[in-house]
Design an enzyme around this catalytic site. Structure first.
Site, PDB file in Angstrom:
ATOM      1  CG  ASP A 108      74.793  60.141  61.119  1.00 45.89           C
ATOM      2  OD1 ASP A 108      75.587  59.939  62.058  1.00 45.89           O
ATOM      3  OD2 ASP A 108      73.600  59.790  61.163  1.00 45.89           O
ATOM      4  CG  HIS A 134      75.455  63.765  63.800  1.00 49.45           C
ATOM      5  ND1 HIS A 134      74.536  62.747  63.851  1.00 49.45           N
ATOM      6  CD2 HIS A 134      74.798  64.830  63.281  1.00 49.45           C
ATOM      7  CE1 HIS A 134      73.373  63.190  63.365  1.00 49.45           C
ATOM      8  NE2 HIS A 134      73.512  64.443  63.007  1.00 49.45           N
TER       9      HIS A 134
END
Ligand SMILES: *[C@@H]1O[C@H](CO)[C@@H](O)[C@H](O)[C@H]1NC(C)=O
Ligand SMILES: *[C@@H]1O[C@H](CO)[C@@H](O)[C@H](O)[C@H]1NC(C)=O
Ligand SMILES: *[C@@H]1O[C@H](CO)[C@@H](O)[C@H](O)[C@H]1NC(C)=O
Ligand SMILES: *[C@@H]1O[C@H](CO)[C@@H](O)[C@H](O)[C@H]1NC(C)=O
Length: 398
Positions: free
Chosen positions: A219, A242
């Protein structure tokens, strides 16, 4: 003469006292509290006991892990206040969480709270999150409460150095309600498909420095919640993951302002986004200002530069423009390649346009269908400095 004698004695006595204090500094080896370090025995209670003894003992205190593999069931609640500075030293040791989520009752595995002057040195913290990723329902339920590997709350003057976190069940490091925190030479390691494993998440903090850190995760590389103030990130590498995110903001009532974030000399490789500021549509009021991204290399990054005030990964999404005001942002010297055609997207709130956004010396290329790279803008009039490729908002804001 008598006076001189007396002062000599006093000096002598003080030296002796200092020496004794040193000898009596609470250095607690976890094995003296019953830890086995054999990779099987639950050493959790011994770790907590070692902490309690060190914390209550004369400073400078420390908890020491001899090399070994320590299985540590939660709760590992390491609370202050302590008598003085305390070090948690696990160089050469691996500390493992149980794989079963059912053993966790709170949102943290190793939780430091209410400590002043904490140093965490070395060690590998293995969250064994593989099963948890498979069963993760955060994106469908929209809420989720899973344990972070290392949580610091209400901690002041912390230094986390040479620490490795692998395969967290949720965030690798969660830093909240802290003052003056430094993370240096930290390594975060989890595969790209490890769901919701933010590398470092900080919120309601003032003064955080993250330097020379390597983050591979599933993430956000680093994410900033509301109340992030005076943050410096330098020489951090991100990917997979991310990217670095400020936000998401504007989801909950009474969010504190984000103010003063400097991201410098970082490298992103193969991340879903690069540097991003994200806020929810509708939602609650807030402000985010003074955010600067400088000297960044992007390799094969989807949307390297992104302001997204329509961020809504889970339905239902609220209607109406975001109520978070974004101002004083700069993106400077950002170069490399985008993996998507839109390399720069500045989607500000139509209700509260972004103010004072600068884009300077940008060169982002895209090779692929429909290339070259383009930009997309709304509710913002960026100030363009130097050469910016692709041109930022060439037709003016929509
Ligand atoms: C954090 O970084 C900034 C900018 O490099 C520096 O001025 C500040 O002294 C650092 N703070 C700490 C506690 O290291
Ligand atoms: C990035 O690092 C280089 C080399 O150390 C240095 O010259 C440059 O000033 C740094 N950039 C920023 C924004 O600090
Ligand atoms: C933005 O920058 C301007 C000019 O430097 C300054 O006057 C203003 O207070 C800043 N706004 C915020 C919200 O920080
Ligand atoms: C942008 O980067 C590409 C690829 O590295 C290079 O060929 C090009 O000359 C650069 N353009 C500018 C304006 O610097």
């Amino acid at each position: 003469m008598g006076k001189e004698r007396w002062s000599q004695r006093a000096v002598c006595c003080l030296l002796l006292m200092a020496l004794m204090a040193r000898n009596h500094a609470a250095v607690v080896d976890v094995k003296t509290k019953g830890a086995k370090g054999d990779g099987k025995t639950n050493d959790g209670p011994a770790i907590v006991d070692a902490w309690k003894a060190a914390c209550a003992g004369p400073p400078p205190s420390s908890v020491l892990f001899p090399p070994g593999i320590y299985m540590a069931f939660p709760p590992i609640d390491l609370m202050g206040p302590c008598k003085g500075p305390i070090e948690f030293k696990a160089t050469g040791a691996t500390i493992k969480a149980p794989p079963e989520l059912a053993k966790f009752k709170t949102d943290a595995w190793i939780w430091f709270t209410k400590v002043d002057s904490l140093t965490m040195t070395g060690g590998t913290y293995d969250g064994q999150g593989q099963e948890t990723w498979k069963n993760n329902k955060c994106s469908t339920s929209g809420t989720c409460s899973l344990p972070s590997t290392i949580k610091l709350s209400f901690v002041k003057n912390a230094l986390v150095k040479d620490v490795t976190s692998a395969n967290a069940k949720f965030f690798h490091m969660f830093i909240v309600d802290c003052e003056n925190t430094r993370l240096d030479h930290v390594t975060i390691d989890a595969p790209g498909n490890s769901v919701n494993t933010d590398g470092i998440h900080v919120g309601r903090v003032s003064g955080v420095n993250i330097t020379d850190t390597n983050i591979k995760t599933g993430d956000d590389c680093i994410s900033f919640g509301d109340g992030s103030k005076n943050v410096h990130v330098e020489r951090v590498t991100c990917g997979p993951g991310h990217g670095i995110s400020i936000g998401s903001l504007g989801r909950y009532p009474n969010e504190a302002p984000v103010a003063g974030i400097w991201i410098k000399n970082c490298t992103f490789t193969g991340t879903l986004n690069g540097v991003r500021i994200k806020t929810w549509p509708g939602g609650t009021p807030g402000t985010a200002s003074d955010m600067h991204f400088d000297d960044i290399i992007m390799t094969n990054v989807g949307t390297p530069i992104l302001i997204d005030q329509l961020y809504c990964p889970y339905s239902p999404c609220q209607k109406g423009p975001s109520k978070v005001k974004i101002s004083n942002v700069s993106f400077r010297k950002i170069r490399g390649s985008s993996s998507t055609k839109i390399a720069i997207r500045l989607a500000c709130s139509p209700g509260l346009p972004c103010d004072n956004v600068e884009v300077a010396d940008i060169n982002l290329t895209f090779k692929g269908p429909g290339g070259p790279a383009t930009s997309e803008c709304s509710s913002v009039k960026p100030k363009v400095v130097g050469q910016v490729v692709p041109p930022a908002c060439p037709g003016g804001p929509k």
